[in-house]
Design an enzyme around this catalytic site. Sequence first.
Site, PDB file in Angstrom:
ATOM      1  N   LYS A  34      -7.980  -0.957  -9.321  1.00  0.00           N
ATOM      2  CA  LYS A  34      -8.639  -1.699  -8.241  1.00  0.00           C
ATOM      3  C   LYS A  34      -9.852  -0.914  -7.737  1.00  0.00           C
ATOM      4  O   LYS A  34      -9.736   0.256  -7.376  1.00  0.00           O
ATOM      5  CB  LYS A  34      -7.664  -1.934  -7.087  1.00  0.00           C
TER       6      LYS A  34
ATOM      7  N   SER B 140       0.809  -1.214   0.000  1.00  0.00           N
ATOM      8  CA  SER B 140       0.000   0.000   0.000  1.00  0.00           C
ATOM      9  C   SER B 140       0.845   1.268   0.000  1.00  0.00           C
ATOM     10  O   SER B 140       1.915   1.325   0.616  1.00  0.00           O
ATOM     11  CB  SER B 140      -0.912  -0.004   1.231  1.00  0.00           C
TER      12      SER B 140
ATOM     13  N   TYR C 229      -2.329   5.278  -4.282  1.00  0.00           N
ATOM     14  CA  TYR C 229      -3.363   6.289  -4.116  1.00  0.00           C
ATOM     15  C   TYR C 229      -2.815   7.574  -4.747  1.00  0.00           C
ATOM     16  O   TYR C 229      -1.871   8.174  -4.221  1.00  0.00           O
ATOM     17  CB  TYR C 229      -3.652   6.569  -2.641  1.00  0.00           C
TER      18      TYR C 229
ATOM     19  N   THR D 219      -5.768   2.316  -6.859  1.00  0.00           N
ATOM     20  CA  THR D 219      -7.078   2.229  -6.215  1.00  0.00           C
ATOM     21  C   THR D 219      -7.934   3.394  -6.688  1.00  0.00           C
ATOM     22  O   THR D 219      -7.576   4.558  -6.510  1.00  0.00           O
ATOM     23  CB  THR D 219      -6.943   2.245  -4.688  1.00  0.00           C
TER      24      THR D 219
ATOM     25  N   HIS E  88     -13.688  -2.479  -2.046  1.00  0.00           N
ATOM     26  CA  HIS E  88     -12.802  -1.996  -0.982  1.00  0.00           C
ATOM     27  C   HIS E  88     -13.097  -2.698   0.343  1.00  0.00           C
ATOM     28  O   HIS E  88     -12.986  -2.098   1.417  1.00  0.00           O
ATOM     29  CB  HIS E  88     -12.932  -0.480  -0.824  1.00  0.00           C
TER      30      HIS E  88
END
Length: 371
Positions: free
Chosen positions: A240, A117, A140, A166, A264
Site C-alpha cells: 500500500k 492497522s 508497519y 504500508t 496515504h
Amino acid sequence: MNLLPPLSAIPRDVAAAADYPPHARVRLDDNAWAYISSGAADELTWQDNAAAFDRLRLQSRVLADVRGGHTRLELFGQTFAHPILLAPVAYQKLAHPDGELATAQAADALDAGMVVSTLASCRIEHIARQTRAPLWFQLYPQPDRAFTMDLVRRAEAAGYQALVVTVDAPIAGVRNREQRAGFHLPAGIGAVNLQGMPATPSAPLAPGESAVFDRLMTHAPTWNDIEALRSATRLPLILKGILSVQDARRALEAGADGIVVSNHGGRTLDTLASAIDALPPIADAVGDRLVVLMDGGIRRGTDVLKALALGARAVMIGRAWLYGLAAAGPLGVAHVIRLLRDELEIAMALTGCRTLADISRDLLAPAPRRD
C-alpha cells in the site's frame, strides 16, 4: 469544550458521506480533530485527492438491460459483496470509545472488507472475534524484525486473510495542523498491538549527522524486507502506497500479489499526485499480473465507479467512514458504507453496467477543451 454524545439515529440532514464531518466535529475535541482531519504540510495533496475526482466526468449509457445486476467480486480467492473496503486507520478510539470494535460491527453488518492497522487501539484478536467480514492486516514493519514477524503470525492465527504492508510512510509526514494543536495520544489510547516490543537503542547523533537519515530512517524497510515477508507468509501480500509505474513493477518482481495506489490520504508528503491521477498508468503497466486497488479522496459512489473504470479492482475508504464513526459509532460507519454502495449501484445502472466487469474507461467522458 462541551462535546455531544454520539448520535443514536441518523439525522435527516445527513444524505451523503460529506454531511458527516460537521456532526463529527462537535463530538471531538481539538486534539482528536487535528489528527483525524489533517493532511501533510499545506494539505494540497489531501485536497487534490478529492478535487481530481471532480475533474472526471462520466458518460451515460441508456436503455441497457441491467436486471439481475450486482456488485460482487473476488479478490485473492475471497468473495466480497461490493468493492468498498475500509482502509486501515490508526487509533480509532480517538473517534469513538469502542474504536475498531465499533468499525468491525459495521463491516459485519454491511458485508464490507476491513483492513486493520498495526496501530489499532484494540487488539487484533479482539477485532477478529467481532466480525465475520473479510479481515486483512495492515503491517508497519517495526525496527525489531522478529517482533514484526510475531505480528504477522498473530494476524495469521486470528484469521486475517491478507497482509497489507504500508510502504509509503517509513517516517511520519509533516502535519502542521497536528503540530499547532499539540496533538498527543490521550491516556488509555495507544498502539496496543505493539506492547512488549523491545526498545530500539538510540545513540546520540554525532556532529553533522541527520536526525532523519541517521536515526529515523536507519530501520526503515527496504525491498529486501518485502522479499523476506513474501518468503515468510502464505497470505496474499499487498503493498500500500504505490504511486509510480517503476515501484509497481518492482512490487511484482518482489512477489507481491497486489498493490494499493495511494498517497496515504495526503498525510505523508505534500504535493504528491492525487491517487486517481496516478492510477491509470500503473494499471496499464501491470495489467492482470497484480491486483490493483486504490484509495484517497473517495466521497461518492460515482468516485468508486471512476476508480474502477480507471483500473482499480476495488477501493479503500478512510476519512469518509471515520467521520461517521465519530458522529454515530457503528451506525455511522454502516450508514456511510450503505450510502456509497447505493450510489455506486445507481451510477452503474445509469451507465449501463450490470456487473463490475462491465465498467471500463469508455464510461469516462472526454475531458473538456480549455482554450
